[in-house]
Design a protein around this motif. Structure first.
Motif, mmCIF file in Angstrom:
data_model
loop_
_atom_site.group_PDB
_atom_site.id
_atom_site.type_symbol
_atom_site.label_atom_id
_atom_site.label_comp_id
_atom_site.label_asym_id
_atom_site.label_seq_id
_atom_site.Cartn_x
_atom_site.Cartn_y
_atom_site.Cartn_z
ATOM 1 N N CYS A 1 0.826 -1.215 0.000
ATOM 2 C CA CYS A 1 0.000 0.000 0.000
ATOM 3 C C CYS A 1 0.856 1.259 0.000
ATOM 4 O O CYS A 1 0.630 2.190 -0.793
ATOM 5 C CB CYS A 1 -0.933 -0.002 1.208
ATOM 6 N N PHE A 2 1.855 1.289 0.866
ATOM 7 C CA PHE A 2 2.665 2.500 0.947
ATOM 8 C C PHE A 2 3.635 2.609 -0.221
ATOM 9 O O PHE A 2 4.108 3.708 -0.536
ATOM 10 C CB PHE A 2 3.380 2.579 2.290
ATOM 11 N N LEU B 1 -2.338 9.871 8.476
ATOM 12 C CA LEU B 1 -3.634 9.454 9.004
ATOM 13 C C LEU B 1 -4.156 8.206 8.304
ATOM 14 O O LEU B 1 -4.882 7.412 8.901
ATOM 15 C CB LEU B 1 -4.649 10.598 8.874
ATOM 16 N N MET B 2 -3.761 8.012 7.053
ATOM 17 C CA MET B 2 -4.163 6.806 6.333
ATOM 18 C C MET B 2 -3.497 5.561 6.923
ATOM 19 O O MET B 2 -3.978 4.439 6.748
ATOM 20 C CB MET B 2 -3.810 6.929 4.853
ATOM 21 N N LEU B 3 -2.398 5.774 7.650
ATOM 22 C CA LEU B 3 -1.734 4.660 8.321
ATOM 23 C C LEU B 3 -2.666 3.990 9.328
ATOM 24 O O LEU B 3 -2.551 2.795 9.591
ATOM 25 C CB LEU B 3 -0.469 5.161 9.027
ATOM 26 N N LEU B 4 -3.590 4.759 9.888
ATOM 27 C CA LEU B 4 -4.555 4.188 10.825
ATOM 28 C C LEU B 4 -5.421 3.127 10.168
ATOM 29 O O LEU B 4 -5.885 2.185 10.825
ATOM 30 C CB LEU B 4 -5.451 5.289 11.406
ATOM 31 N N VAL B 5 -5.639 3.276 8.864
ATOM 32 C CA VAL B 5 -6.435 2.293 8.119
ATOM 33 C C VAL B 5 -5.551 1.140 7.649
ATOM 34 O O VAL B 5 -5.836 -0.030 7.923
ATOM 35 C CB VAL B 5 -7.135 2.955 6.917
ATOM 36 N N VAL B 6 -4.470 1.478 6.944
ATOM 37 C CA VAL B 6 -3.580 0.443 6.419
ATOM 38 C C VAL B 6 -3.038 -0.435 7.548
ATOM 39 O O VAL B 6 -2.993 -1.662 7.438
ATOM 40 C CB VAL B 6 -2.410 1.072 5.644
#
Length: 358
Positions: free
Chosen positions: A208-209, A285-290
Motif C-alpha cells: 500500500c505504501f 492518518l491513512m496509516l490508521l487504516v492500512v
C-alpha cells in the motif's frame, strides 16, 4: 548500484533505458530481496541454532512452550536481504533512500540490543522500557530533524476526504511524526506474537505504501488524485518493493509452524520504517487504516492495562494483545493468523479505494 552502472549505457543500448523506470526497479528489488531471503534463510537459521540464539517463552503463555528455543533475531535476515536489494536497484543519489534506510537501520540497532540482552540474560527481560523508548526517540528525532531541514518538505497534515483542509502544524509536526513512528514500531512489536502474524500485515502495508509513495513522487498522479506531491520521494518505492520481498522471504520460514522468529530486531524497524513511510508521502492518518490491525492490537493492550489499574485487578480480555485472547478462547493459532491476514488485506484495499476521495 545497478542503476548507476547500467542506466548510463542506455545512450548506446536502448534496452538499458528500462532502468530509469521506478516501477521496473521496484519489481526487481522485490524479487531480489525475496530470492536472497529464501536462499540465505537455511544457512541463517543454522547459524542462529549453532550460537544458541533461541526464543525464550514467558511462563504466562504456556500454550507456546513448545516453541521455546526456536531461532530468533530473524529480523537480521530481513535487514540483510532488504539492504542488499535496495543498494542494487535504487538511485543512491536520492537522499530519501538513505534517510529511509537510516531509519530502518536505527530501529534495528535498538531491537538488536533488546534481543541480545534477552538472550544473554537467558530470560525475557531485554532493555528496560525507558531505554528502548529513548533509543526509538533518538532515531526518530534524527530522521525528522533531517527531513524537516529539507526545503521541499511540508509540515502540512493531509486529512483524508478533505482536500481543502490541510492544517500546517509547523514545529508541532515533529512530535506528531515521532508519535507516528514510535507508535507504529511498538504496534508491530506487540502484534508479533504468533507465527507469521505480524509479517503478513507488513506485506500488505508495504504494498500500500509503495503505491502511496509512488503517487506522491509523481507530479501528474499526485495532481490527478489530489494528494500532496513530494518531489523525489517516488524513488522510495524501490525500498518498499525490497521491503515486501524481504518480508515475503522471511514469511517463507516464519509461516506456521515457524522455523524462525523475527525478534525485536525485526519488528521495531519494520514498524518504525512503516511510520516513516507514512510521514514521507504525507499519508500519516491513512496509516490508521492500512495498519489498522496494529492499531487494534495496541489498543487492546492499552485498554487492558488501563482497566486493570482502574478496576483494581479486573480484565477486559483474557490476555492482551488481542491475539492471545482468542488463543485462550480455544481458537487454533493458524486460524487466528489467517483471519488477521484477511482483515489486514481488507483494510489495505479500503485505504487504496479511498485514495481518490477528497
Amino acid at each position: 548500484m545497478l542503476y548507476h552502472l547500467l542506466y548510463p549505457l542506455s545512450a548506446d543500448i536502448s534496452f538499458f533505458n528500462v532502468f530509469r523506470y521506478i516501477t521496473f526497479r521496484s519489481v526487481w528489488a522485490l524479487l531480489t530481496a525475496l530470492i536472497i531471503s529464501i536462499l540465505v534463510g537455511p544457512y541463517f537459521i543454522q547459524m542462529l541454532k549453532r550460537i544458541k540464539f533461541g526464543q525464550y517463552i514467558q511462563d504466562d503463555v504456556k500454550i507456546h512452550l513448545e516453541k521455546a528455543g526456536t531461532p530468533t533475531m530473524g529480523g537480521l535476515l530481513i535487514a540483510f536481504s532488504l539492504m542488499v536489494s535496495v543498494l542494487l536497484w535504487a538511485d543512491l543519489a536520492n537522499p530519501y533512500i538513505w534517510l529511509t534506510m537510516m531509519v530502518f537501520a536505527g530501529f534495528a540497532v535498538v531491537g538488536f540490543l533488546d534481543d541480545f540482552t534477552k538472550i544473554r540474560r537467558k530470560n525475557n527481560k531485554g532493555l528496560s522500557a525507558r531505554s528502548k523508548f529513548l533509543g526509538q526517540v533518538v532515531v526518530a528525532s534524527i530522521a525528522m530533524g533531517i527531513l524537516f531541514a529539507m526545503p521541499v518538505y511540508s509540515t502540512k497534515l493531509v486529512v483524508p476526504f478533505f482536500k481543502n483542509f490541510t492544517p500546517d502544524l509547523g514545529w508541532f509536526y515533529i512530535p506528531f511524526a515521532l508519535f507516528v513512528m514510535i507508535g507504529t514500531s511498538n504496534g508491530v512489536n506487540l502484534t508479533d506474537g504468533l507465527d507469521g502474524l505480524a509479517i503478513g500485515p507488513m506485506i500488505v502495508a508495504g504494498l500500500c505504501f509503495g503505491i502511496f509513495v509512488y503517487v506522491a513522487g509523481n507530479v501528474n498522479m499526485a495532481a490527478y488524485l489530489q494528494v500532496a506531491h513530494v518531489p523525489g520521494v517516488g524513488e522510495v518505492t524501490v525500498f518498499c518493493g525490497a521491503l515486501v520481498g524481504a518480508s515475503l522471504g522471511f514469511l517463507w520460514y516464519n509461516a506456521y509452524p515457524a522455523q524462525l522468529f523475527m525478534g525485536d530486531v525485526g519488528s521495531l524497524p519494520l514498524g518504525g520504517v512503516l511510520g516513516f513511510l507514512s510521514v514521507l508521502c504525507k499519508q500519516e492518518l491513512m496509516l490508521l487504516v492500512v495498519g489498522g490491525l496494529f492499531v487494534v492490537e495496541t489498543l487492546s493492550v492499552v485498554l487492558q492495562v488501563g482497566y486493570f489499574k482502574f478496576s483494581g485487578g479486573k480484565r477486559i480480555f483474557r490476555m492482551a494483545p488481542l491475539h492471545h485472547h482468542f488463543e485462550l478462547q480455544g481458537t487454533p493459532e493458524s486460524k487466528i493468523i489467517i483471519r488477521f491476514w484477511i482483515m489486514s488485506a481488507l483494510l489495505g484495499l479500503a485505504a487504496l479505494s479511498v485514495l481518490k476521495l477528497r
